[in-house]
Design a protein around this motif. Structure first.
Motif, PDB file in Angstrom:
ATOM      1  N   THR A 255      33.487-114.953  15.386  1.00 22.57           N
ATOM      2  CA  THR A 255      33.694-113.772  14.550  1.00 22.57           C
ATOM      3  C   THR A 255      34.855-113.014  15.150  1.00 22.57           C
ATOM      4  O   THR A 255      35.033-113.015  16.369  1.00 22.57           O
TER       5      THR A 255
ATOM      6  N   ASN B 207      29.268-106.931  15.893  1.00 24.91           N
ATOM      7  CA  ASN B 207      28.717-105.677  15.360  1.00 24.91           C
ATOM      8  C   ASN B 207      28.191-104.787  16.483  1.00 24.91           C
ATOM      9  O   ASN B 207      28.425-103.576  16.493  1.00 24.91           O
TER      10      ASN B 207
ATOM     11  N   GLU C 147      19.476-107.787  13.499  1.00 25.04           N
ATOM     12  CA  GLU C 147      20.145-107.980  14.790  1.00 25.04           C
ATOM     13  C   GLU C 147      19.285-107.498  15.942  1.00 25.04           C
ATOM     14  O   GLU C 147      19.790-107.060  16.987  1.00 25.04           O
TER      15      GLU C 147
ATOM     16  N   GLU D 131      28.329-102.648   4.674  1.00 29.14           N
ATOM     17  CA  GLU D 131      28.370-104.114   4.687  1.00 29.14           C
ATOM     18  C   GLU D 131      28.889-104.620   3.345  1.00 29.14           C
ATOM     19  O   GLU D 131      28.502-104.119   2.304  1.00 29.14           O
TER      20      GLU D 131
ATOM     21  N   LYS E 255      30.791-118.408   8.461  1.00 24.26           N
ATOM     22  CA  LYS E 255      30.026-118.400   7.202  1.00 24.26           C
ATOM     23  C   LYS E 255      30.810-119.237   6.193  1.00 24.26           C
ATOM     24  O   LYS E 255      31.131-120.374   6.469  1.00 24.26           O
TER      25      LYS E 255
ATOM     26  N   THR F  93      29.714-114.516  18.227  1.00 18.80           N
ATOM     27  CA  THR F  93      28.870-114.328  17.039  1.00 18.80           C
ATOM     28  C   THR F  93      29.174-112.992  16.357  1.00 18.80           C
ATOM     29  O   THR F  93      29.732-112.074  16.973  1.00 18.80           O
ATOM     30  N   GLY F  94      28.720-112.910  15.124  1.00 26.90           N
ATOM     31  CA  GLY F  94      28.851-111.664  14.376  1.00 26.90           C
ATOM     32  C   GLY F  94      27.913-110.590  14.898  1.00 26.90           C
ATOM     33  O   GLY F  94      28.240-109.399  14.859  1.00 26.90           O
ATOM     34  N   THR F  95      26.753-111.008  15.358  1.00 25.56           N
ATOM     35  CA  THR F  95      25.796-110.041  15.919  1.00 25.56           C
ATOM     36  C   THR F  95      26.428-109.317  17.102  1.00 25.56           C
ATOM     37  O   THR F  95      26.341-108.094  17.227  1.00 25.56           O
TER      38      THR F  95
ATOM     39  N   ASP G 157      30.632-104.132   8.324  1.00 28.24           N
ATOM     40  CA  ASP G 157      30.182-105.486   8.619  1.00 28.24           C
ATOM     41  C   ASP G 157      30.698-106.352   7.475  1.00 28.24           C
ATOM     42  O   ASP G 157      30.097-106.426   6.411  1.00 28.24           O
TER      43      ASP G 157
ATOM     44  N   HIS H   9      22.569-105.881   7.796  1.00 33.48           N
ATOM     45  CA  HIS H   9      22.374-106.848   8.887  1.00 33.48           C
ATOM     46  C   HIS H   9      22.335-106.129  10.233  1.00 33.48           C
ATOM     47  O   HIS H   9      21.477-106.401  11.081  1.00 33.48           O
TER      48      HIS H   9
ATOM     49  N   ALA I  35      31.016-109.626   7.371  1.00 33.19           N
ATOM     50  CA  ALA I  35      30.692-111.031   7.655  1.00 33.19           C
ATOM     51  C   ALA I  35      31.234-111.925   6.530  1.00 33.19           C
ATOM     52  O   ALA I  35      31.788-112.986   6.775  1.00 33.19           O
ATOM     53  N   ARG I  36      31.060-111.460   5.280  1.00 34.86           N
ATOM     54  CA  ARG I  36      31.531-112.223   4.109  1.00 34.86           C
ATOM     55  C   ARG I  36      32.557-111.417   3.318  1.00 34.86           C
ATOM     56  O   ARG I  36      32.588-111.477   2.088  1.00 34.86           O
TER      57      ARG I  36
ATOM     58  N   CYS J 220      33.083-112.682   9.946  1.00 37.80           N
ATOM     59  CA  CYS J 220      32.539-113.962  10.417  1.00 37.80           C
ATOM     60  C   CYS J 220      33.444-115.111   9.975  1.00 37.80           C
ATOM     61  O   CYS J 220      33.807-115.214   8.803  1.00 37.80           O
TER      62      CYS J 220
HETATM   63  C1  LIG Z   1      25.678-113.705   9.609  1.00 41.45           C
HETATM   64  C2  LIG Z   1      25.877-112.248   9.558  1.00 41.45           C
HETATM   65  C3  LIG Z   1      26.178-111.511  10.706  1.00 41.45           C
HETATM   66  C4  LIG Z   1      26.318-112.101  12.080  1.00 41.45           C
HETATM   67  O1  LIG Z   1      25.623-113.226  12.306  1.00 41.45           O
HETATM   68  P1  LIG Z   1      25.749-114.216  13.544  1.00 41.45           P
HETATM   69  O2  LIG Z   1      24.782-115.255  13.150  1.00 41.45           O
HETATM   70  O3  LIG Z   1      25.365-113.442  14.746  1.00 41.45           O
HETATM   71  O4  LIG Z   1      27.155-114.705  13.628  1.00 41.45           O
HETATM   72  C5  LIG Z   1      26.388-110.166  10.561  1.00 41.45           C
HETATM   73  N1  LIG Z   1      26.301-109.561   9.359  1.00 41.45           N
HETATM   74  C6  LIG Z   1      26.031-110.247   8.237  1.00 41.45           C
HETATM   75  C7  LIG Z   1      25.998-109.530   6.944  1.00 41.45           C
HETATM   76  C8  LIG Z   1      25.800-111.607   8.302  1.00 41.45           C
HETATM   77  O5  LIG Z   1      25.531-112.272   7.174  1.00 41.45           O
END
Ligand SMILES: *Cc1c(COP(=O)(O)O)cnc(C)c1O
Length: 347
Positions: A206, A63, A89, A137, A198, A58-60, A167, A84, A169-170, A195
């Motif tokens: 991730t 990070n 988190e 982010e 997403k 996961t992204g969480t 971060d 995030h 993610a996107r 990520c």
């Molecule tokens: C979704 C997201 C994450 C990580 O999310 P997980 O659901 O743990 O994969 C981290 N940062 C941002 C900005 C996100 O949108």
């Protein structure tokens, strides 16, 4: 078919992605033996011009491991109130890493004021936590942070001897929107968390890319927090497929988000300017619940709030956008008729 606007995490693997998963060569990734995971990590690192990559469930967790690789117990990360890593988190950096967050307000464009960031760096004094890291982010709340700002943030970190984490993610939504390769957009960051689950459309995963020494530390932390997987290549294959085939098409999600905002605005629903794959629309508080239920009855999933977030992705096409707008339009005109009948009859 259900239309799901809740997040870009809701996508199902395409059939091409599923066949890539079925074909994936596998090994035990805890021993570094999974060729598909290794290929994904190398490919991601190369895309970002970084030394190494590391795959996470996961992204969480990515990070968290990045934060814990940059900061020791009693050290501090400067981070946005809306980030995030700070807000969504579970406070993991503080709970599990004993890392103190120093949150600062995000400006309306999503950035932190870099003068404020610099002002928040603690002097070397035993009263204070040791400032070690800046975490940014991109995109944040669907907003793109420009390359020039990122370069200034990196320069600030270097000048003050801090590390800097992104971060991302996107991050590919930002890169596609700007027409800038991620390698250039993220130049100078020590680590970037990306990520795959997403907008890129993988079912999970991730990848953290960065300097080899930080990634080595992150591998130890990942083991400690239980994120080291075995034949993870079966899922990593989806991530690799996503990086190879689903980046450029993010432009379609952005176009669909603009189409959605335009459609809603034509119904008199105010929307914030659209930058990437998120639309923020304003609804009066009293219509939120009935509208959400009406849409649910049409097999449309979304969270309707006074500031509604709608997210476009791989499993929503232009026809789906039009169906959503039509369903909102039908609800609003029905509502208006009911209201005017109530007014005429003096209810
Ligand atoms: C979704 C997201 C994450 C990580 O999310 P997980 O659901 O743990 O994969 C981290 N940062 C941002 C900005 C996100 O949108």
């Amino acid at each position: 078919m259900t239309l799901d606007f809740r997040s870009d995490t809701v996508t199902r693997p395409t059939s091409a992605m599923r066949s890539a998963m079925a074909r994936a060569e596998l090994g035990d990734d805890v021993f570094g033996d999974d060729p598909t995971v290794n290929r994904l990590q190398d490919h991601a690192a190369a895309l970002f011009g970084m030394q190494a990559g590391l795959y996470f469930p996961t992204g969480t967790q990515s990070n968290l491991c990045a934060l814990m690789s940059h900061c020791q117990r009693g050290e501090e990360v400067i981070v946005g109130q809306q980030a995030h890593t700070y807000k969504y988190e579970g406070g993991g950096g503080a709970v599990l890493g004993s890392i103190q967050p120093q949150p600062l307000n995000n400006r309306p464009d999503g950035t932190l004021d870099l003068a404020e960031v610099e002002g928040a760096i603690k002097p070397d004094d035993s009263h204070f936590a040791i400032t070690r890291l800046i975490a940014l982010e991109n995109t944040i709340g669907g907003k793109v942070i420009a390359r020039a700002y990122l370069a200034d943030a990196v320069a600030l970190a270097r000048r003050r001897g801090l590390s800097i984490h992104l971060d991302g993610a996107r991050i590919f939504n930002a890169a596609v929107k700007l027409g800038t390769p991620v390698k250039d957009l993220c130049a100078g960051f020590d680590t970037v968390s990306v990520c795959l689950s997403k907008g890129l459309g993988a079912p999970a995963g991730t990848v953290l890319v960065g300097k080899a020494d930080v990634i080595d530390r992150a591998r130890r932390v990942r083991k400690m927090v239980g994120g080291a997987m075995r034949q993870a290549g079966v899922v990593a294959a989806a991530g690799l497929h996503a990086l190879e085939h689903h980046v450029e098409r993010l432009a379609e999600d952005h176009a669909n988000a603009r189409r959605l905002a335009k459609g809603l605005e034509a119904l008199g629903v105010a929307c914030e300017p659209v930058q990437t794959n998120m639309v923020f629309a304003a609804f009066p508080k009293e219509v939120c619940k009935p509208l959400q239920e009406h849409l649910r009855s049409k097999d449309i999933l979304c969270f309707i709030d006074p500031r509604t977030r709608l997210v476009t992705h791989l499993d929503l096409d232009a026809a789906g956008i039009d169906a959503f707008v039509a369903a909102v339009g039908a609800f609003l005109s029905q509502n208006a008729r009911t209201a005017s009948r109530a007014a005429v009859s003096g209810e």
